[in-house]
Design a protein around this motif. Structure first.
Motif, PDB file in Angstrom:
ATOM      1  N   LEU A  66      -7.598  -0.304   0.511  1.00  0.00           N
ATOM      2  CA  LEU A  66      -7.832  -1.745   0.486  1.00  0.00           C
ATOM      3  C   LEU A  66      -6.616  -2.496   1.022  1.00  0.00           C
ATOM      4  O   LEU A  66      -6.760  -3.406   1.854  1.00  0.00           O
ATOM      5  CB  LEU A  66      -8.155  -2.209  -0.937  1.00  0.00           C
ATOM      6  CG  LEU A  66      -8.336  -3.716  -1.120  1.00  0.00           C
ATOM      7  CD1 LEU A  66      -9.546  -4.210  -0.349  1.00  0.00           C
ATOM      8  CD2 LEU A  66      -8.451  -4.062  -2.589  1.00  0.00           C
ATOM      9  N   GLN A  67      -5.423  -2.130   0.567  1.00  0.00           N
ATOM     10  CA  GLN A  67      -4.201  -2.801   1.020  1.00  0.00           C
ATOM     11  C   GLN A  67      -4.009  -2.637   2.527  1.00  0.00           C
ATOM     12  O   GLN A  67      -3.663  -3.595   3.227  1.00  0.00           O
ATOM     13  CB  GLN A  67      -2.974  -2.269   0.268  1.00  0.00           C
ATOM     14  CG  GLN A  67      -2.985  -2.511  -1.215  1.00  0.00           C
ATOM     15  CD  GLN A  67      -3.029  -3.973  -1.578  1.00  0.00           C
ATOM     16  OE1 GLN A  67      -2.400  -4.809  -0.955  1.00  0.00           O
ATOM     17  NE2 GLN A  67      -3.791  -4.292  -2.607  1.00  0.00           N
ATOM     18  N   GLY A  72       0.814  -1.207   0.000  1.00  0.00           N
ATOM     19  CA  GLY A  72       0.000   0.000   0.000  1.00  0.00           C
ATOM     20  C   GLY A  72       0.849   1.258   0.000  1.00  0.00           C
ATOM     21  O   GLY A  72       0.545   2.233  -0.699  1.00  0.00           O
ATOM     22  N   MET A 124      -7.241   5.405  -9.211  1.00  0.00           N
ATOM     23  CA  MET A 124      -7.928   4.780  -8.081  1.00  0.00           C
ATOM     24  C   MET A 124      -6.959   4.536  -6.918  1.00  0.00           C
ATOM     25  O   MET A 124      -7.142   3.607  -6.129  1.00  0.00           O
ATOM     26  CB  MET A 124      -8.541   3.447  -8.521  1.00  0.00           C
ATOM     27  CG  MET A 124      -9.564   3.549  -9.621  1.00  0.00           C
ATOM     28  SD  MET A 124     -11.129   4.149  -9.026  1.00  0.00           S
ATOM     29  CE  MET A 124     -11.740   2.714  -8.200  1.00  0.00           C
ATOM     30  N   ALA A 125      -5.944   5.369  -6.785  1.00  0.00           N
ATOM     31  CA  ALA A 125      -4.897   5.152  -5.786  1.00  0.00           C
ATOM     32  C   ALA A 125      -5.453   5.132  -4.369  1.00  0.00           C
ATOM     33  O   ALA A 125      -5.104   4.254  -3.570  1.00  0.00           O
ATOM     34  CB  ALA A 125      -3.812   6.216  -5.920  1.00  0.00           C
ATOM     35  N   GLU A 178      -8.402   4.370  -3.191  1.00  0.00           N
ATOM     36  CA  GLU A 178      -9.149   3.154  -2.910  1.00  0.00           C
ATOM     37  C   GLU A 178      -8.226   1.946  -2.784  1.00  0.00           C
ATOM     38  O   GLU A 178      -8.393   1.103  -1.905  1.00  0.00           O
ATOM     39  CB  GLU A 178     -10.196   2.893  -4.007  1.00  0.00           C
ATOM     40  CG  GLU A 178     -11.338   3.875  -4.009  1.00  0.00           C
ATOM     41  CD  GLU A 178     -11.029   5.170  -4.756  1.00  0.00           C
ATOM     42  OE1 GLU A 178      -9.896   5.327  -5.256  1.00  0.00           O
ATOM     43  OE2 GLU A 178     -11.924   6.023  -4.824  1.00  0.00           O
ATOM     44  N   GLU A 179      -7.265   1.847  -3.690  1.00  0.00           N
ATOM     45  CA  GLU A 179      -6.335   0.712  -3.668  1.00  0.00           C
ATOM     46  C   GLU A 179      -5.480   0.717  -2.409  1.00  0.00           C
ATOM     47  O   GLU A 179      -5.287  -0.324  -1.769  1.00  0.00           O
ATOM     48  CB  GLU A 179      -5.448   0.724  -4.915  1.00  0.00           C
ATOM     49  CG  GLU A 179      -4.525  -0.457  -5.030  1.00  0.00           C
ATOM     50  CD  GLU A 179      -5.243  -1.792  -5.197  1.00  0.00           C
ATOM     51  OE1 GLU A 179      -4.682  -2.804  -4.746  1.00  0.00           O
ATOM     52  OE2 GLU A 179      -6.344  -1.820  -5.769  1.00  0.00           O
ATOM     53  N   PHE A 206       2.358   1.900  -3.491  1.00  0.00           N
ATOM     54  CA  PHE A 206       1.445   2.026  -4.621  1.00  0.00           C
ATOM     55  C   PHE A 206       1.600   3.393  -5.278  1.00  0.00           C
ATOM     56  O   PHE A 206       1.804   4.410  -4.613  1.00  0.00           O
ATOM     57  CB  PHE A 206       0.002   1.825  -4.157  1.00  0.00           C
ATOM     58  CG  PHE A 206      -0.969   1.627  -5.280  1.00  0.00           C
ATOM     59  CD1 PHE A 206      -1.059   0.405  -5.920  1.00  0.00           C
ATOM     60  CD2 PHE A 206      -1.775   2.662  -5.716  1.00  0.00           C
ATOM     61  CE1 PHE A 206      -1.952   0.204  -6.955  1.00  0.00           C
ATOM     62  CE2 PHE A 206      -2.669   2.483  -6.758  1.00  0.00           C
ATOM     63  CZ  PHE A 206      -2.748   1.247  -7.380  1.00  0.00           C
ATOM     64  N   HIS A 218      -2.039   7.033  -9.756  1.00  0.00           N
ATOM     65  CA  HIS A 218      -3.062   6.162 -10.344  1.00  0.00           C
ATOM     66  C   HIS A 218      -4.447   6.738 -10.027  1.00  0.00           C
ATOM     67  O   HIS A 218      -4.677   7.241  -8.922  1.00  0.00           O
ATOM     68  CB  HIS A 218      -2.909   4.755  -9.757  1.00  0.00           C
ATOM     69  CG  HIS A 218      -3.711   3.720 -10.445  1.00  0.00           C
ATOM     70  ND1 HIS A 218      -5.025   3.479 -10.136  1.00  0.00           N
ATOM     71  CD2 HIS A 218      -3.396   2.847 -11.434  1.00  0.00           C
ATOM     72  CE1 HIS A 218      -5.485   2.506 -10.883  1.00  0.00           C
ATOM     73  NE2 HIS A 218      -4.509   2.104 -11.685  1.00  0.00           N
TER      74      HIS A 218
END
Length: 112
Positions: free
Chosen positions: A76-77, A60, A69-70, A72-73, A63, A67
Motif C-alpha cells: 500500500l505504501q 514502506g 499484515m506487513a 499488504e501495508e 515498516f 507485522h
C-alpha cells in the motif's frame, strides 16, 4: 526490510538536503525571473509531490516486516508513493510546457 541502523537517517537527511536545495534554487529563479510564474509553481508542486512520494517509499521500507499484515501495508505504501510520483511527473511535464510556451512568446516578441 532489514537495514543497518544508520541507513534510514542517511536517506532522510540526503533526500531532505537535496530537495531543500532544489526548492531554494527554484524559488530563487522564480524571484529573479518573474515573467513565468506558472512554470515555477508547477515545478515547486512537482518537487513537493516527489518529496511526499519519497516519504511514503521510506515509510514502506521502514515498516516492521514481522507485522502480520506487513506485505499488504508495504505494498500500500509503495502504491501510494507510485501514484503521488506519477502526479509529480505530470506537474513536471506541465511546467516544461509552460516554460517552452514562454520561450516561444519571448522569441516572437524579439523578432517583432
Amino acid at each position: 526490510m532489514p537495514l543497518e541502523q544508520e541507513v534510514m537517517g542517511l536517506l532522510i537527511g540526503g533526500v531532505s538536503i537535496v530537495m531543500g536545495i532544489a526548492i531554494l534554487i527554484t524559488v530563487f529563479l522564480w524571484v529573479k525571473n518573474k515573467n513565468n510564474s506558472s512554470g515555477y509553481i508547477w515545478t515547486l508542486l512537482h518537487l513537493l509531490l516527489v518529496s511526499v512520494a519519497v516519504y511514503f517509499t521510506l515509510k514502506g521500507i521502514a515498516f516492521d516486516y514481522n507485522h502480520p499484515m506487513a506485505s499488504e501495508e508495504i505494498s500500500l505504501q509503495i502504491g501510494i508513493s507510485g501514484v503521488i510520483w506519477a502526479l509529480s511527473m505530470l506537474c513536471l511535464v506541465i511546467a516544461l510546457f509552460s516554460f517552452s510556451k514562454e520561450r516561444k512568446h519571448s522569441a516572437l516578441k524579439q523578432m517583432g
